[in-house]
Each structure stands twice: as C-alpha cells, then as structure tokens.
Design a protein around this motif. Structure first.
Motif: not given
Length: 97
Positions: A1-7, A35-46
């Motif tokens: 998800m891209q964060i912009d001024k409207d968001t 959001l970048d940090f959350m994307a990194k967490l999603n890369e972890v195999d759980t």
C-alpha cells in the motif's frame, strides 16, 4: 500500500486531527516506514509456530479471602468530613424537579 497525502488526510479526518502540510509530509514518511516494517514481518515463515496466548506457562496462585479485621461503624465514620453519627453526610447531587 502506498501512503500519499490523500491517505494521510483521510486518516487524519477519521481521527479528527488537524494536520498541517509539514506534519502531513512527516506522517507520510512515518507511515511508509511502518508499512515497510510490517512487510518485512510478513516475510518470516511462521507456519510451524504455535499461536501464543500467554507469555509464560506460569499459573496465578490465588489465596482465599479471609477477613482479618472488621471495621466498626464508629471507626468507619471516624475520618468522615461530615457525619451524623450513623451516616456519611455528602452534598446533594440530584435535584428533584
């Protein structure tokens, strides 16, 4: 998800916040980092990790309630700012209309 001024403006509106232009730019950067940090967490195999409900396996040790000292009526009224010997006296808070 891209964060912009409207968001940022939409989120600020939902949170009932007034955000200046400077704050808006800072929030775009902060939210993008989150959001970048959350994307990194999603890369972890759980897939082999059990869901965690409690942090430890400790069990609360509860004790039975035992009355150790009963307060008499007079002791209860002793530190009351106002009393009539039987009851606490307090300011009236409900008007009968």
């Amino acid at each position: 998800m891209q964060i912009d001024k409207d968001t940022v403006n939409k989120i600020a509106h939902l949170a009932r916040l007034d955000v200046t232009e400077q704050e808006s730019q800072e929030l775009i950067q902060d939210m993008s980092r989150i959001l970048d940090f959350m994307a990194k967490l999603n890369e972890v195999d759980t897939s082999n990790v059990e869901p965690l409900v409690y942090m430890t396996n400790e069990v609360n040790v509860l004790r039975e309630d035992i009355v150790k000292h009963e307060v008499t009526h007079q002791e209860g009224l002793q530190n009351a700012p106002e009393h009539d010997g039987q009851h606490f006296l307090v300011a009236k808070v409900i008007d009968k209309k």
